[in-house]
Design an enzyme around this catalytic site. Structure first.
Site, mmCIF file in Angstrom:
data_model
loop_
_atom_site.group_PDB
_atom_site.id
_atom_site.type_symbol
_atom_site.label_atom_id
_atom_site.label_comp_id
_atom_site.label_asym_id
_atom_site.label_seq_id
_atom_site.Cartn_x
_atom_site.Cartn_y
_atom_site.Cartn_z
ATOM 1 N N THR A 93 -3.450 5.780 11.148
ATOM 2 C CA THR A 93 -2.951 4.948 12.235
ATOM 3 C C THR A 93 -4.015 4.921 13.316
ATOM 4 O O THR A 93 -4.284 5.947 13.954
ATOM 5 C CB THR A 93 -1.630 5.492 12.804
ATOM 6 O OG1 THR A 93 -0.674 5.563 11.743
ATOM 7 C CG2 THR A 93 -1.095 4.583 13.902
ATOM 8 N N LYS A 167 2.282 -1.002 12.302
ATOM 9 C CA LYS A 167 2.524 0.446 12.361
ATOM 10 C C LYS A 167 2.840 0.884 13.790
ATOM 11 O O LYS A 167 3.675 1.769 14.003
ATOM 12 C CB LYS A 167 1.313 1.205 11.835
ATOM 13 C CG LYS A 167 1.448 2.734 11.897
ATOM 14 C CD LYS A 167 2.604 3.250 11.039
ATOM 15 C CE LYS A 167 2.799 4.758 11.191
ATOM 16 N NZ LYS A 167 1.687 5.552 10.618
ATOM 17 N N LYS A 235 -0.925 10.075 20.362
ATOM 18 C CA LYS A 235 -1.982 9.108 20.053
ATOM 19 C C LYS A 235 -1.416 7.746 19.681
ATOM 20 O O LYS A 235 -1.865 6.704 20.178
ATOM 21 C CB LYS A 235 -2.853 9.668 18.922
ATOM 22 C CG LYS A 235 -3.971 8.762 18.468
ATOM 23 C CD LYS A 235 -3.625 7.989 17.199
ATOM 24 C CE LYS A 235 -3.386 8.907 16.014
ATOM 25 N NZ LYS A 235 -3.083 8.136 14.780
#
Length: 294
Positions: A93, A167, A235
């Site tokens: 990701t 995502k 993150k």
């Protein structure tokens, strides 16, 4: 197919193992060679660098923890693209902008790239049931599908960067649900309810779902081992918030979850699973006060 795999962490190792079990010729690399010991024993080949991992490969998959690490592993002088694989699929990701740069660099070198992040956690990686969100060229996607299907269900969502953007939408929903389950747990605890009975009842209704079923039993037994780490969620939420700000959106739920996770990371909890959000000070039920009032 000749496949390379870069990154053998919680997700990467079981994914590479499935590819090996499916009969693909697998070459692997990671920061620590001991993480590849079982794969090597099963027939995988070790490579010292991402570049070496990619030489002569039909497809190289990348599963790494953050944007900077992916950028170096793919675009660096000893990176995957320097090894000249036919296709590189970044399943981490990362930032959509990085996926677009990887695709452009690959095309300039006569190679192909996909961004193909996944959802489903270690259990999905073990069982081959990952949801795979893919951005890239339809022809490249079609050539990669036989390998991707070993890992789960791939879906092409648009050009380069589309998989990563999808995502980030997924991660916003995950973070919101994790926060909601944690708050519900704290409320149920504060009310002195039978926690097992609460789970049994609500899991059968509209509030039920995989994250509730993952988190609630773990909270009952105090299990905060990572299926997905707090630092990883920080993150991902940072990336989602950046995309939202560029679109003029204020994602209050994402901001709140990000702050709670950040607070926990700052106090040394970043390596725990996201269910450890219940340790945040705002979620500590004060059962003694309630007992005194009853």
């Amino acid at each position: 197919m000749k496949v390379g795999f870069v990154g053998l962490g919680l997700m990467g190792e079981p994914m590479a193992r499935r590819l090996l079990s499916a009969g693909h010729e697998v070459r692997v690399t990671s920061r620590r060679r001991d993480s590849a010991a079982a794969l090597e024993a099963g027939g995988a080949e070790w490579a010292a660098t991402p570049r070496d991992c990619a030489v002569g490969r039909d497809l190289v998959m990348v599963m790494l923890p953050d944007v900077a690490t992916v950028e170096l592993a793919v675009l660096g002088p000893e990176g995957v693209l320097a090894g000249g694989p036919a296709i590189v699929a970044d399943m981490s990701t990362t930032a959509p902008e990085l996926s677009e740069r990887i695709a452009a660099r690959a095309a300039a070198a006569g190679l192909s790239a996909l961004d193909a992040p996944v959802s489903g956690g270690p259990a999905g990686a073990e069982g081959g049931t990952l949801s795979i969100m893919v951005g890239g060229d339809p022809g490249t996607f079609a050539a990669s599908v036989p390998v991707l299907r070993v890992l789960g269900t791939p879906r092409l969502l648009g050009p380069a960067g589309s998989g990563q953007r999808t995502k980030l939408v997924n991660q916003l929903l995950v973070a919101a649900t994790v926060s909601g389950v944690a708050e519900a747990w704290s409320l149920a605890t504060s009310l002195g309810l039978d926690l097992a009975a609460v789970h049994d009842v609500i899991s059968g209704g509209i509030a039920g779902g995989p994250l509730l079923d993952f988190m609630w039993p773990r909270l009952m037994r105090g299990d905060v081992a990572p299926g997905f780490k707090i630092d990883q969620m920080i993150k991902d939420l940072r990336l989602a918030l950046t995309e939202a700000e560029e679109g003029g959106l204020d994602l209050a739920t994402a901001r709140g979850a990000h702050q709670r996770f950040q607070d926990l990371s700052t106090t040394g909890h970043g390596e725990l699973g996201t269910q450890a959000i219940v340790r945040h000070g705002s979620l500590h039920p004060n059962t003694s006060d309630r007992s005194a009032r009853q």
